[in-house]
Design a protein around this motif. Structure first.
Motif, PDB file in Angstrom:
ATOM      1  N   LEU A 181      34.081  35.459  50.525  1.00 17.45           N
ATOM      2  CA  LEU A 181      33.565  36.822  50.595  1.00 17.45           C
ATOM      3  C   LEU A 181      34.293  37.767  49.644  1.00 17.45           C
ATOM      4  O   LEU A 181      33.697  38.697  49.090  1.00 17.45           O
ATOM      5  N   ASP A 182      35.589  37.537  49.466  1.00 23.41           N
ATOM      6  CA  ASP A 182      36.410  38.422  48.626  1.00 23.41           C
ATOM      7  C   ASP A 182      36.529  37.950  47.185  1.00 23.41           C
ATOM      8  O   ASP A 182      37.170  38.604  46.363  1.00 23.41           O
ATOM      9  N   MET A 183      35.953  36.812  46.864  1.00 20.96           N
ATOM     10  CA  MET A 183      36.026  36.298  45.495  1.00 20.96           C
ATOM     11  C   MET A 183      34.892  36.866  44.649  1.00 20.96           C
ATOM     12  O   MET A 183      33.757  36.996  45.116  1.00 20.96           O
ATOM     13  N   ASP A 184      35.231  37.195  43.380  1.00 14.26           N
ATOM     14  CA  ASP A 184      34.216  37.685  42.450  1.00 14.26           C
ATOM     15  C   ASP A 184      34.604  37.301  41.034  1.00 14.26           C
ATOM     16  O   ASP A 184      35.471  36.440  40.831  1.00 14.26           O
ATOM     17  N   GLU A 185      34.000  37.957  40.040  1.00 15.37           N
ATOM     18  CA  GLU A 185      34.233  37.607  38.631  1.00 15.37           C
ATOM     19  C   GLU A 185      35.690  37.807  38.192  1.00 15.37           C
ATOM     20  O   GLU A 185      36.119  37.238  37.188  1.00 15.37           O
ATOM     21  N   SER A 186      36.431  38.606  38.931  1.00 10.58           N
ATOM     22  CA  SER A 186      37.831  38.843  38.561  1.00 10.58           C
ATOM     23  C   SER A 186      38.781  37.855  39.235  1.00 10.58           C
ATOM     24  O   SER A 186      39.990  37.907  39.018  1.00 10.58           O
ATOM     25  N   SER A 187      38.243  36.945  40.049  1.00 10.98           N
ATOM     26  CA  SER A 187      39.082  36.005  40.806  1.00 10.98           C
ATOM     27  C   SER A 187      39.301  34.702  40.040  1.00 10.98           C
ATOM     28  O   SER A 187      38.484  34.303  39.198  1.00 10.98           O
ATOM     29  N   VAL A 188      40.410  34.044  40.354  1.00  3.27           N
ATOM     30  CA  VAL A 188      40.732  32.726  39.798  1.00  3.27           C
ATOM     31  C   VAL A 188      41.009  31.782  40.962  1.00  3.27           C
ATOM     32  O   VAL A 188      41.795  32.108  41.863  1.00  3.27           O
ATOM     33  N   LEU A 189      40.349  30.633  40.970  1.00  4.82           N
ATOM     34  CA  LEU A 189      40.551  29.625  42.013  1.00  4.82           C
ATOM     35  C   LEU A 189      41.154  28.373  41.383  1.00  4.82           C
ATOM     36  O   LEU A 189      40.542  27.754  40.512  1.00  4.82           O
ATOM     37  N   VAL A 190      42.375  28.021  41.809  1.00  7.83           N
ATOM     38  CA  VAL A 190      43.044  26.810  41.322  1.00  7.83           C
ATOM     39  C   VAL A 190      42.885  25.718  42.376  1.00  7.83           C
ATOM     40  O   VAL A 190      43.252  25.915  43.537  1.00  7.83           O
ATOM     41  N   ILE A 191      42.340  24.575  41.967  1.00  4.17           N
ATOM     42  CA  ILE A 191      42.093  23.467  42.891  1.00  4.17           C
ATOM     43  C   ILE A 191      42.793  22.201  42.393  1.00  4.17           C
ATOM     44  O   ILE A 191      42.702  21.853  41.218  1.00  4.17           O
ATOM     45  N   SER A 209      32.121  29.092  41.761  1.00  7.71           N
ATOM     46  CA  SER A 209      31.624  29.208  40.391  1.00  7.71           C
ATOM     47  C   SER A 209      30.340  30.030  40.350  1.00  7.71           C
ATOM     48  O   SER A 209      30.142  30.852  39.448  1.00  7.71           O
ATOM     49  N   ASP A 210      29.459  29.824  41.339  1.00 10.77           N
ATOM     50  CA  ASP A 210      28.210  30.590  41.408  1.00 10.77           C
ATOM     51  C   ASP A 210      28.473  32.082  41.600  1.00 10.77           C
ATOM     52  O   ASP A 210      27.657  32.920  41.205  1.00 10.77           O
ATOM     53  N   ARG A 211      29.624  32.426  42.191  1.00  8.85           N
ATOM     54  CA  ARG A 211      29.998  33.819  42.389  1.00  8.85           C
ATOM     55  C   ARG A 211      30.711  34.401  41.167  1.00  8.85           C
ATOM     56  O   ARG A 211      31.147  35.553  41.192  1.00  8.85           O
ATOM     57  N   GLY A 212      30.857  33.596  40.123  1.00 15.55           N
ATOM     58  CA  GLY A 212      31.490  34.071  38.897  1.00 15.55           C
ATOM     59  C   GLY A 212      32.986  33.866  38.842  1.00 15.55           C
ATOM     60  O   GLY A 212      33.658  34.345  37.924  1.00 15.55           O
ATOM     61  N   VAL A 213      33.529  33.157  39.836  1.00 18.54           N
ATOM     62  CA  VAL A 213      34.966  32.900  39.888  1.00 18.54           C
ATOM     63  C   VAL A 213      35.367  31.933  38.773  1.00 18.54           C
ATOM     64  O   VAL A 213      34.632  30.982  38.475  1.00 18.54           O
ATOM     65  N   THR A 214      36.527  32.165  38.154  1.00 18.44           N
ATOM     66  CA  THR A 214      37.061  31.230  37.161  1.00 18.44           C
ATOM     67  C   THR A 214      37.781  30.114  37.901  1.00 18.44           C
ATOM     68  O   THR A 214      38.715  30.368  38.667  1.00 18.44           O
ATOM     69  N   VAL A 215      37.334  28.878  37.698  1.00 22.96           N
ATOM     70  CA  VAL A 215      37.881  27.725  38.420  1.00 22.96           C
ATOM     71  C   VAL A 215      38.790  26.913  37.499  1.00 22.96           C
ATOM     72  O   VAL A 215      38.386  26.526  36.397  1.00 22.96           O
ATOM     73  N   VAL A 216      40.020  26.668  37.959  1.00 18.65           N
ATOM     74  CA  VAL A 216      40.992  25.851  37.228  1.00 18.65           C
ATOM     75  C   VAL A 216      41.248  24.594  38.050  1.00 18.65           C
ATOM     76  O   VAL A 216      41.644  24.676  39.217  1.00 18.65           O
ATOM     77  N   LEU A 217      41.021  23.436  37.457  1.00 26.37           N
ATOM     78  CA  LEU A 217      41.143  22.163  38.174  1.00 26.37           C
ATOM     79  C   LEU A 217      42.325  21.344  37.664  1.00 26.37           C
ATOM     80  O   LEU A 217      42.500  21.168  36.461  1.00 26.37           O
ATOM     81  N   PHE A 218      43.125  20.832  38.606  1.00 20.34           N
ATOM     82  CA  PHE A 218      44.157  19.840  38.320  1.00 20.34           C
ATOM     83  C   PHE A 218      43.667  18.521  38.903  1.00 20.34           C
ATOM     84  O   PHE A 218      43.487  18.411  40.122  1.00 20.34           O
ATOM     85  N   THR A 219      43.479  17.508  38.062  1.00 19.38           N
ATOM     86  CA  THR A 219      42.925  16.247  38.544  1.00 19.38           C
ATOM     87  C   THR A 219      43.554  15.063  37.817  1.00 19.38           C
ATOM     88  O   THR A 219      44.482  15.227  37.015  1.00 19.38           O
ATOM     89  N   ASP A 220      43.048  13.865  38.101  1.00 20.83           N
ATOM     90  CA  ASP A 220      43.601  12.646  37.514  1.00 20.83           C
ATOM     91  C   ASP A 220      42.901  12.295  36.201  1.00 20.83           C
ATOM     92  O   ASP A 220      42.089  13.065  35.689  1.00 20.83           O
TER      93      ASP A 220
END
Length: 291
Positions: A181-191, A209-220
Motif C-alpha cells: 500500500l505504501d510502495m510507489d514509484e519512489s520506492s526500492v524493493l530489494v529481494i 513492479s506493477d506499482r512502479g517500484v524499482t526492484v533489485v534482485l540478489f540471486t544465484d
C-alpha cells in the motif's frame, strides 16, 4: 570440485555485442522466457523469434555449443540443478581424497564462487544500485527467502543505521499487501532469492513492479524468475561442498554496497551513527547487562 561453467544466459549476455541483429532478436526471446524458451523445438523457437532455423544453429555455435541439441542439453542440466534437493547436492560433492581438510575444500569452493561472481559483475549496475540505495528520498524495503532471510536481515540492519526510511518486510506473506500500500514509484524493493525459488516472492516482485517500484534482485547463477520483474539483478555463484548453497558471494556484493552507500553519505551517516551510540550509552533500557 563442482563445475562453475557459465550458464546459457551468461553466455548470451557475454556475447550480446558480437551477435547479429537476428541473433540478438533470438537472444532476447531466449532471455524473456528463460530457460523454458530454449527447450521448445528449433522450429518453434525460430518462429517465436521470427528468425530462420539456421540462425538458431549459428547462434548456438557462437555460444560455444556444437549445435542446438547441445545448447538444449545445457539448459536441461540447468533446470535439473535449480530443482536439486539438498541431499542430492551433497552427493555431487563427495570425493575419495580425504587428505584435504574440509575447511580448505570449502574455502576453495567459496573463493572460486567469489572470483567468478566478481568477474561477471556489471560494475556500472553496481554503481547505479549504490546510488539508488543512498537516495533517502526513496523508501527502501528489504525481503529474503527461507534460506536468504539472514542476508536480507544483514542488509536491513546496516542500511537502517546508515540512512532513514528503511523497512524490513515481515515473515508472513499475508501481511505483505499492507507494505505494498505504501510502495510507489519512489520506492526500492530489494529481494534475495536463490534456488529453490519461492513463488510468493515472485508474486510480490510482480505486484511491486506493477506499482512502479524499482526492484533489485540478489540471486544465484541460474537466476530467480523474479528477474523478469527486476530492474537490477546481481548473480552470484552459490554451489559449495554441502547439502546447502553458500550465500557468501551474495554477501560480498551486499557488504560492498553497504560500504559504498555509507561512503556516499558519510557526513549524514556519521551523525546518525554518533546519535545512535549516544542512545546506547545513555538509555538504560537498551543495556541488558544492567537489567
Amino acid at each position: 570440485m563442482a563445475s562453475v561453467a557459465k550458464t546459457v544466459k551468461q553466455r548470451i549476455q557475454d556475447e550480446l555485442e558480437g551477435l547479429t541483429r537476428s541473433e540478438r532478436q533470438l537472444g532476447s526471446v531466449l532471455l524473456q522466457d528463460y530457460p523454458m524458451g530454449g527447450l521448445q523445438s528449433i522450429t518453434k523457437l525460430a518462429a517465436a523469434a521470427q528468425v530462420s532455423t539456421p540462425t538458431v544453429i549459428r547462434m548456438a555455435r557462437k555460444l560455444g555449443f556444437d549445435g542446438f541439441p547441445a545448447l538444449q542439453e545445457a539448459l536441461r542440466e540447468e533446470v535439473a540443478a535449480q530443482i536439486q534437493k539438498p541431499i542430492s547436492k551433497r552427493d555431487a560433492w563427495i570425493v575419495d581424497d580425504e587428505t584435504e581438510h574440509p575447511v580448505t575444500r570449502f574455502a576453495q569452493a567459496v573463493w572460486t564462487n567469489m572470483r567468478h561472481t566478481l568477474e561477471r559483475l556489471d560494475k556500472s549496475m553496481f554503481d547505479a544500485v549504490a546510488q539508488l540505495l543512498a537516495d533517502t528520498e526513496r523508501h527502501l524495503y528489504v525481503i529474503g527467502g527461507r534460506i536468504t532471510r539472514s542476508n536480507a536481515d544483514y542488509l536491513f540492519n546496516h542500511m537502517q543505521i546508515i540512512r532513514p526510511n528503511v523497512t524490513m518486510l515481515g515473515n508472513s506473506a499475508n501481511v505483505w499487501p499492507q507494505y505494498l500500500l505504501d510502495m510507489d514509484e519512489s520506492s526500492v524493493l530489494v529481494i534475495f532469492d536463490i534456488r529453490r525459488y519461492e513463488a510468493h516472492l515472485e508474486k510480490l516482485a510482480q505486484v511491486a513492479s506493477d506499482r512502479g517500484v524499482t526492484v533489485v534482485l540478489f540471486t544465484d547463477q541460474w537466476g530467480s524468475p523474479i528477474g523478469k520483474s527486476a530492474n537490477y539483478t546481481f548473480h552470484a555463484l552459490v554451489e559449495a561442498p554441502s547439502s546447502w548453497d553458500s550465500t557468501i558471494a551474495l554477501q560480498l556484493i551486499s557488504e560492498t554496497l553497504i560500504a559504498e552507500v555509507q561512503e556516499a553519505r558519510w557526513e549524514e551517516s556519521k551523525e546518525r551513527i554518533e546519535e545512535l551510540e549516544r542512545y546506547f550509552s545513555t538509555t538504560r533500557i537498551f543495556r541488558s547487562h544492567e537489567a
